[in-house]
Design a protein around this motif. Structure first.
Motif, PDB file in Angstrom:
ATOM      1  N   GLU A 114      49.186  43.283  47.651  1.00  0.00           N
ATOM      2  CA  GLU A 114      50.058  43.492  48.802  1.00  0.00           C
ATOM      3  C   GLU A 114      49.897  44.903  49.365  1.00  0.00           C
ATOM      4  OE1 GLU A 114      53.836  42.436  47.123  1.00  0.00           O
ATOM      5  OE2 GLU A 114      53.509  40.284  47.472  1.00  0.00           O
ATOM      6  N   GLU A 136      42.926  35.459  50.827  1.00  0.00           N
ATOM      7  CA  GLU A 136      41.823  36.402  51.017  1.00  0.00           C
ATOM      8  C   GLU A 136      41.219  36.818  49.676  1.00  0.00           C
ATOM      9  OE1 GLU A 136      40.826  40.475  53.497  1.00  0.00           O
ATOM     10  OE2 GLU A 136      42.901  39.814  53.340  1.00  0.00           O
ATOM     11  N   SER A 145      46.042  38.834  51.548  1.00  0.00           N
ATOM     12  CA  SER A 145      46.749  37.605  51.183  1.00  0.00           C
ATOM     13  C   SER A 145      46.115  37.040  49.913  1.00  0.00           C
ATOM     14  CB  SER A 145      46.643  36.580  52.310  1.00  0.00           C
ATOM     15  OG  SER A 145      45.299  36.143  52.447  1.00  0.00           O
TER      16      SER A 145
END
Length: 73
Positions: free
Chosen positions: A18, A26, A23
């Motif tokens: 994060e 990803e 994500s």
């Protein structure tokens, strides 16, 4: 050395992901680790992963994707 005193390994990796504005999808694409396995790692459900050899490889690849030294995880 990474301090996991207040975090589990999975939550630490999620926080690093994060922090890099990535994500889970990803990380999955970059590492070629199935998304379900990324979610299992982040939830510390290592028993859902395919085996110890895979877990080690997954953790190393995940760590590299979020710029964490693999030896720390």
């Amino acid at each position: 050395m990474t301090d996991f005193a207040n975090n589990t390994l999975g939550s630490y990796l999620r926080q690093q992901r994060e922090h890099k504005s990535m994500s889970a999808a990803e990380v999955s694409r970059v590492t070629r680790i199935p998304r379900a396995s990324i979610e299992a790692i982040e939830a510390d459900r290592f028993d859902e992963l395919p085996g110890e050899v895979f877990v080690r490889g997954f953790l190393k690849a995940y760590a590299q994707a979020v710029s964490v030294v693999p030896a720390e995880v």
